[in-house]
Design a protein around this motif. Sequence first.
Motif, PDB file in Angstrom:
ATOM      1  N   ARG A  41     -51.646  -5.760 121.575  1.00 27.34           N
ATOM      2  CA  ARG A  41     -52.135  -5.328 122.746  1.00 27.34           C
ATOM      3  C   ARG A  41     -52.140  -6.303 123.619  1.00 27.34           C
ATOM      4  O   ARG A  41     -52.850  -7.316 123.678  1.00 27.34           O
ATOM      5  CB  ARG A  41     -53.693  -5.095 122.223  1.00 27.34           C
ATOM      6  N   ASP A  42     -51.181  -5.894 124.669  1.00 25.61           N
ATOM      7  CA  ASP A  42     -50.908  -6.685 125.813  1.00 25.61           C
ATOM      8  C   ASP A  42     -51.809  -6.172 127.017  1.00 25.61           C
ATOM      9  O   ASP A  42     -51.438  -4.996 127.462  1.00 25.61           O
ATOM     10  CB  ASP A  42     -49.680  -6.735 126.350  1.00 25.61           C
ATOM     11  N   LEU A  43     -53.196  -6.630 127.442  1.00 24.09           N
ATOM     12  CA  LEU A  43     -53.954  -6.204 128.436  1.00 24.09           C
ATOM     13  C   LEU A  43     -53.195  -6.095 129.789  1.00 24.09           C
ATOM     14  O   LEU A  43     -53.775  -5.342 130.786  1.00 24.09           O
ATOM     15  CB  LEU A  43     -55.292  -6.945 128.598  1.00 24.09           C
ATOM     16  N   GLN A  47     -52.719   0.292 131.173  1.00 22.61           N
ATOM     17  CA  GLN A  47     -53.264   0.784 132.360  1.00 22.61           C
ATOM     18  C   GLN A  47     -54.905   0.797 131.985  1.00 22.61           C
ATOM     19  O   GLN A  47     -55.304   2.052 131.525  1.00 22.61           O
ATOM     20  CB  GLN A  47     -52.698   2.028 132.871  1.00 22.61           C
ATOM     21  N   LEU A  48     -55.608  -0.131 132.254  1.00 23.46           N
ATOM     22  CA  LEU A  48     -57.099  -0.501 132.148  1.00 23.46           C
ATOM     23  C   LEU A  48     -57.716  -0.065 133.525  1.00 23.46           C
ATOM     24  O   LEU A  48     -57.375  -0.326 134.687  1.00 23.46           O
ATOM     25  CB  LEU A  48     -57.407  -1.836 131.745  1.00 23.46           C
ATOM     26  N   VAL A  49     -58.702   0.624 133.382  1.00 23.37           N
ATOM     27  CA  VAL A  49     -59.555   1.245 134.464  1.00 23.37           C
ATOM     28  C   VAL A  49     -60.927   0.814 134.307  1.00 23.37           C
ATOM     29  O   VAL A  49     -61.501   0.851 133.237  1.00 23.37           O
ATOM     30  CB  VAL A  49     -59.398   2.467 134.956  1.00 23.37           C
ATOM     31  N   PRO A  50     -61.922   0.626 135.422  1.00 22.75           N
ATOM     32  CA  PRO A  50     -63.273   0.372 135.396  1.00 22.75           C
ATOM     33  C   PRO A  50     -64.032   1.505 134.932  1.00 22.75           C
ATOM     34  O   PRO A  50     -63.704   2.588 134.880  1.00 22.75           O
ATOM     35  CB  PRO A  50     -63.677   0.209 136.923  1.00 22.75           C
ATOM     36  N   VAL A  51     -65.124   0.994 134.259  1.00 28.57           N
ATOM     37  CA  VAL A  51     -65.825   2.212 133.548  1.00 28.57           C
ATOM     38  C   VAL A  51     -66.657   3.040 134.861  1.00 28.57           C
ATOM     39  O   VAL A  51     -66.988   2.454 135.789  1.00 28.57           O
ATOM     40  CB  VAL A  51     -66.921   1.717 132.794  1.00 28.57           C
ATOM     41  N   LEU A  74     -61.914   9.313 127.492  1.00 26.39           N
ATOM     42  CA  LEU A  74     -62.120   8.424 126.259  1.00 26.39           C
ATOM     43  C   LEU A  74     -60.959   7.844 125.585  1.00 26.39           C
ATOM     44  O   LEU A  74     -61.161   7.308 124.545  1.00 26.39           O
ATOM     45  CB  LEU A  74     -63.425   8.850 125.336  1.00 26.39           C
ATOM     46  N   GLU A  75     -59.737   8.714 125.731  1.00 26.22           N
ATOM     47  CA  GLU A  75     -58.534   8.449 125.176  1.00 26.22           C
ATOM     48  C   GLU A  75     -58.196   6.901 124.663  1.00 26.22           C
ATOM     49  O   GLU A  75     -58.018   6.711 123.573  1.00 26.22           O
ATOM     50  CB  GLU A  75     -57.411   9.310 125.538  1.00 26.22           C
ATOM     51  N   LEU A  76     -58.066   6.076 126.049  1.00 28.59           N
ATOM     52  CA  LEU A  76     -57.614   5.014 125.802  1.00 28.59           C
ATOM     53  C   LEU A  76     -58.866   4.015 125.179  1.00 28.59           C
ATOM     54  O   LEU A  76     -58.375   3.217 124.061  1.00 28.59           O
ATOM     55  CB  LEU A  76     -57.600   4.156 127.249  1.00 28.59           C
ATOM     56  N   SER A  77     -60.053   4.434 125.211  1.00 22.54           N
ATOM     57  CA  SER A  77     -61.221   3.718 124.753  1.00 22.54           C
ATOM     58  C   SER A  77     -60.940   4.154 122.960  1.00 22.54           C
ATOM     59  O   SER A  77     -61.130   2.944 122.382  1.00 22.54           O
ATOM     60  CB  SER A  77     -62.370   3.953 125.181  1.00 22.54           C
ATOM     61  N   ASP A  78     -60.846   5.132 122.721  1.00 18.78           N
ATOM     62  CA  ASP A  78     -60.710   5.560 121.376  1.00 18.78           C
ATOM     63  C   ASP A  78     -59.441   4.493 120.644  1.00 18.78           C
ATOM     64  O   ASP A  78     -59.640   4.381 119.582  1.00 18.78           O
ATOM     65  CB  ASP A  78     -60.257   6.973 121.121  1.00 18.78           C
ATOM     66  N   THR A  79     -58.623   4.601 121.313  1.00 15.90           N
ATOM     67  CA  THR A  79     -57.322   3.917 120.744  1.00 15.90           C
ATOM     68  C   THR A  79     -57.581   2.232 120.710  1.00 15.90           C
ATOM     69  O   THR A  79     -57.294   1.568 119.621  1.00 15.90           O
ATOM     70  CB  THR A  79     -56.012   3.920 121.960  1.00 15.90           C
ATOM     71  N   ILE A 101     -63.640 -15.354 132.021  1.00 15.21           N
ATOM     72  CA  ILE A 101     -62.477 -14.441 131.410  1.00 15.21           C
ATOM     73  C   ILE A 101     -61.682 -13.777 132.400  1.00 15.21           C
ATOM     74  O   ILE A 101     -62.358 -13.327 133.480  1.00 15.21           O
ATOM     75  CB  ILE A 101     -62.871 -13.629 130.085  1.00 15.21           C
ATOM     76  N   PRO A 102     -60.460 -13.240 132.280  1.00  7.20           N
ATOM     77  CA  PRO A 102     -59.700 -12.660 133.206  1.00  7.20           C
ATOM     78  C   PRO A 102     -60.351 -11.175 133.459  1.00  7.20           C
ATOM     79  O   PRO A 102     -61.109 -10.596 132.395  1.00  7.20           O
ATOM     80  CB  PRO A 102     -58.395 -12.587 132.883  1.00  7.20           C
ATOM     81  N   SER A 103     -60.049 -10.523 134.492  1.00  4.30           N
ATOM     82  CA  SER A 103     -60.535  -9.348 134.770  1.00  4.30           C
ATOM     83  C   SER A 103     -59.972  -8.083 133.483  1.00  4.30           C
ATOM     84  O   SER A 103     -60.619  -7.244 133.280  1.00  4.30           O
ATOM     85  CB  SER A 103     -60.262  -8.575 136.167  1.00  4.30           C
ATOM     86  N   THR A 104     -58.731  -8.273 133.116  1.00  4.34           N
ATOM     87  CA  THR A 104     -58.014  -7.512 132.315  1.00  4.34           C
ATOM     88  C   THR A 104     -59.090  -7.400 130.819  1.00  4.34           C
ATOM     89  O   THR A 104     -59.277  -6.458 130.331  1.00  4.34           O
ATOM     90  CB  THR A 104     -56.708  -7.791 131.657  1.00  4.34           C
ATOM     91  N   ALA A 105     -59.601  -8.816 130.635  1.00  7.04           N
ATOM     92  CA  ALA A 105     -60.361  -8.872 129.389  1.00  7.04           C
ATOM     93  C   ALA A 105     -61.677  -8.212 129.392  1.00  7.04           C
ATOM     94  O   ALA A 105     -62.217  -7.815 128.277  1.00  7.04           O
ATOM     95  CB  ALA A 105     -60.456 -10.430 128.791  1.00  7.04           C
ATOM     96  N   LYS A 106     -62.270  -8.502 130.739  1.00  5.46           N
ATOM     97  CA  LYS A 106     -63.627  -7.718 130.834  1.00  5.46           C
ATOM     98  C   LYS A 106     -63.433  -6.243 130.927  1.00  5.46           C
ATOM     99  O   LYS A 106     -64.228  -5.566 130.289  1.00  5.46           O
ATOM    100  CB  LYS A 106     -64.128  -8.224 132.226  1.00  5.46           C
ATOM    101  N   LEU A 107     -62.469  -5.722 131.303  1.00  4.12           N
ATOM    102  CA  LEU A 107     -62.088  -4.195 131.436  1.00  4.12           C
ATOM    103  C   LEU A 107     -62.135  -3.820 129.728  1.00  4.12           C
ATOM    104  O   LEU A 107     -62.643  -2.664 129.452  1.00  4.12           O
ATOM    105  CB  LEU A 107     -60.928  -3.724 132.268  1.00  4.12           C
ATOM    106  N   TRP A 108     -61.240  -4.456 128.899  1.00  6.12           N
ATOM    107  CA  TRP A 108     -60.986  -4.403 127.614  1.00  6.12           C
ATOM    108  C   TRP A 108     -62.516  -4.289 126.931  1.00  6.12           C
ATOM    109  O   TRP A 108     -62.530  -3.170 126.249  1.00  6.12           O
ATOM    110  CB  TRP A 108     -60.205  -5.108 126.959  1.00  6.12           C
ATOM    111  N   ILE A 109     -63.259  -5.364 127.157  1.00 10.01           N
ATOM    112  CA  ILE A 109     -64.503  -5.264 126.519  1.00 10.01           C
ATOM    113  C   ILE A 109     -65.426  -4.111 127.100  1.00 10.01           C
ATOM    114  O   ILE A 109     -66.199  -3.522 126.147  1.00 10.01           O
ATOM    115  CB  ILE A 109     -65.267  -6.654 126.817  1.00 10.01           C
TER     116      ILE A 109
END
Length: 207
Positions: A41-43, A47-51, A74-79, A101-109
């Motif tokens: 998984r390459d963050l 296409q990560l978006v804020p909650v 919720l599709e991306l979150s489910d994946t 941490i990078p913003s991408t990692a925070k969005l992933w969390i």
Amino acid sequence: MPTLLRVDSSPMFQNSVSRQLTEEFVQRWKALHPDARVISRDLNQTQLVPVTAQWVLAAYTPEERRSPEHKQILELSDTLIAELEAADEYVIGVPMHNFSIPSTAKLWIDLIARVGKTFTYAEGKPKGLLERKKATFLVASGQKYDAGSPFAALNFIEPYLRAVSAFLGVTQTIFINAGGTASLRSAGADRAAFLQPFVEAVSTQVV
């Protein structure tokens, strides 16, 4: 079949130290588990978006009552959560950005921390649902932030990721800190020599 989830968050791609170390980890892990599966998984290519308020509403709506719009939100979150559930072990590359941490990692969390999915509340207390997992965090930083160093108090990565991991049920966490990457920007820097001790540290954690 053993399954490893590899997560990369550095935007530097081929120049990234954390990516080079996650690749080293994966190659050594695959050599020990030739018939196993690796999920990547390459963050920075997701296409990560804020909650949003709509996301929160969808996440807290009981599954049987979710609309098609809720499910799409919720599709991306489910994946992403399915990847965590499928893996027995995680290796996560994290460069330090502004002491964290990078913003991408925070969005992933933000997308994987979901009530009823990766944590729940039992008798008013949180309980992580990603149990019996192991996570190895490979952290790259321009300066050295190890315990006892002059900048140790500015390292917010390790305490934060330990806390989040434990909250989600992952209590077996290992950190390998590749500090001092700023030296690689100097003329004549020997990248292989710089990486060698960290590569050796990675090799000791692959089982």
